[in-house]
Write an enzyme that holds these catalytic residues in place. Structure first.
Site, PDB file in Angstrom:
ATOM      1  N   GLY A  76      36.517  44.974  30.703  1.00 31.40           N
ATOM      2  CA  GLY A  76      37.443  46.289  30.580  1.00 31.40           C
ATOM      3  C   GLY A  76      38.683  45.614  30.095  1.00 31.40           C
ATOM      4  CD  GLN A  83      44.353  44.534  30.914  1.00 31.95           C
ATOM      5  OE1 GLN A  83      43.328  45.480  31.014  1.00 31.95           O
ATOM      6  NE2 GLN A  83      44.235  43.694  31.621  1.00 31.95           N
ATOM      7  CG  HIS A 133      45.593  47.485  33.980  1.00 30.56           C
ATOM      8  ND1 HIS A 133      46.417  46.825  34.406  1.00 30.56           N
ATOM      9  CD2 HIS A 133      44.364  46.774  34.018  1.00 30.56           C
ATOM     10  CE1 HIS A 133      46.021  45.447  34.653  1.00 30.56           C
ATOM     11  NE2 HIS A 133      44.752  45.584  34.589  1.00 30.56           N
ATOM     12  CG  HIS A 137      40.341  46.463  37.177  1.00 35.39           C
ATOM     13  ND1 HIS A 137      40.423  45.457  38.099  1.00 35.39           N
ATOM     14  CD2 HIS A 137      41.251  46.270  36.213  1.00 35.39           C
ATOM     15  CE1 HIS A 137      41.042  44.385  37.621  1.00 35.39           C
ATOM     16  NE2 HIS A 137      41.662  44.893  36.362  1.00 35.39           N
ATOM     17  CD  GLU A 138      40.226  47.507  32.745  1.00 36.78           C
ATOM     18  OE1 GLU A 138      41.496  47.575  32.032  1.00 36.78           O
ATOM     19  OE2 GLU A 138      39.740  46.565  33.045  1.00 36.78           O
ATOM     20  CB  CYS A 164      43.061  41.252  36.284  1.00 40.95           C
ATOM     21  SG  CYS A 164      44.070  42.225  35.286  1.00 40.95           S
ATOM     22  CG  LEU A 165      40.860  40.017  30.655  1.00 41.68           C
ATOM     23  CD1 LEU A 165      40.415  40.414  29.200  1.00 41.68           C
ATOM     24  CD2 LEU A 165      40.306  38.571  30.678  1.00 41.68           C
TER      25      LEU A 165
END
Length: 355
Positions: free
Chosen positions: A45, A50, A146, A142-143, A100-101
């Site tokens: 994702g 990000q 963000h 999760h996204e 997480c990236l």
């Protein structure tokens, strides 16, 4: 096109993203870029913040998992979420190990609802309003976090955040190595915008800085002492030439963090002080003060670290790093064993669930 991933510490990850309009320029190309970026980083994702875009856009892509057979299916399940909104949460919750990236090298169990009702638009602006579950529901939550200025570590207990504080500091400070390119905390402005606004001499300096930063972030292991000193020289030359430029405090912070990264603590602290003293309106002054404490702590100057963290907490009590700093403050200077003993002794005070 593959975009660099924004790392924790960049202010965009703490902003509430804005809705995407139907006439958003190059939307389909951007969506394609986000999928390419996500897969190149081995993610499932990716939210637009990000990649340094404050808009409500998410891509999700994963191979469906069958829990009964414990196998992954084909093909990859993809979802483009434009202006996603979680309308309702299911009652059942479960733990799931998340990463997480933007927060590399940290994976922790997070408790979330197993089902949600999600409303979103796809690339063709078709409206979806569905109850979803499984991995799709987990990744979507999760996204969407963000898009609201949150990262998954915000959902950990205060105790857990305290225990991983040093790892979080490393991410914020850029002291992490990833297989994908990262736009770390202090690389904040696009080269194109800079070149448009500057004259030839300034343009040359900025282009040289950006070129070296790009090479470092493409191959993080290249950031050895020689490269760090060369980068510092470039940052300082710009700051000395253009002390009133809007880029200058950011470049000074880059120089400070670069020096901290190669353990030149006194030089780093002097640069942090220069930013705090001379650029009080710079948006990252709170983080600058926090990182100054971090530099003292890494250099085992524990009394100075405590004083700096206390100053940070006094001036910026609502900063997102403040809660973990309060928890960690009494443990500065302790060995790993002493820290564990302290945590166990004070578990009743620190075991408070995060938001």
């Amino acid at each position: 096109m593959i975009h660099p991933i924004v790392g924790l510490g960049h202010s965009i990850l703490r902003q509430v993203a804005k809705p995407v309009e139907k006439d958003y320029p190059g939307l389909k190309e951007l969506v394609a870029d986000m999928y390419e970026t996500m897969y190149a980083a081995d993610g499932v994702g990716l939210a637009a913040p990000q990649i340094n875009l404050p808009i409500r856009l998410v891509v999700v892509g994963f191979r469906p998992y069958d829990e009964k057979t414990e196998t992954y299916g084909e093909p990859t399940e993809e979802h483009t979420l434009i202006n996603p909104e979680i309308v309702a949460f299911g009652e059942k919750k479960d733990w799931f190990n998340e990463g997480c990236l933007s927060v590399p090298d940290i994976h922790e169990d997070v408790l979330r609802p197993t089902t949600i009702r999600l409303r979103w638009y796809d690339e063709e602006w078709n409206l979806h309003d569905e109850e979803i579950d499984g991995l799709f529901a987990r990744v979507a939550q999760h996204e969407v976090d963000h898009l609201e200025g949150k990262v998954f570590t915000d959902r950990l207990s205060n105790l857990k955040r305290t225990m991983i504080k040093r790892k979080l500091n490393d991410v914020v400070s850029g002291r992490v190595r990833t297989a994908y390119r990262m736009l770390k905390m202090f690389v904040m402005l696009a080269t194109a915008a800079v070149l448009t606004a500057c004259g030839p001499s300034r343009e040359e300096r900025v282009a040289q800085i950006e070129e070296m930063e790009d090479s470092v972030f493409e191959s993080p292991a290249a950031l050895d002492t020689n490269v760090a000193e060369e980068l510092t020289t470039l940052y300082m030359a710009f700051a000395d030439k253009y002390p009133a430029d809007s880029l200058t405090p950011a470049y000074l912070m880059k120089a400070a963090e670069t020096q901290a990264g190669i353990l030149h603590t006194e030089r780093a602290i002097a640069l942090y002080d220069r930013v705090v003293d001379n650029y009080p309106d710079f948006g990252d002054v709170p983080m600058c003060l926090f990182l100054k404490g971090n530099a003292y702590e890494q250099n085992e100057q524990f009394d100075e670290a405590r004083r700096t963290y206390e100053e940070f907490l006094e001036k910026y009590p609502d900063h997102y790093m403040a809660p973990s700093t309060r928890q960690m403050l009494p443990m500065i200077g302790m060995s790993a064993e002493e820290m564990l003993d302290y945590i166990m002794a004070h578990a009743s005070d620190t075991l408070i669930a995060g938001v």
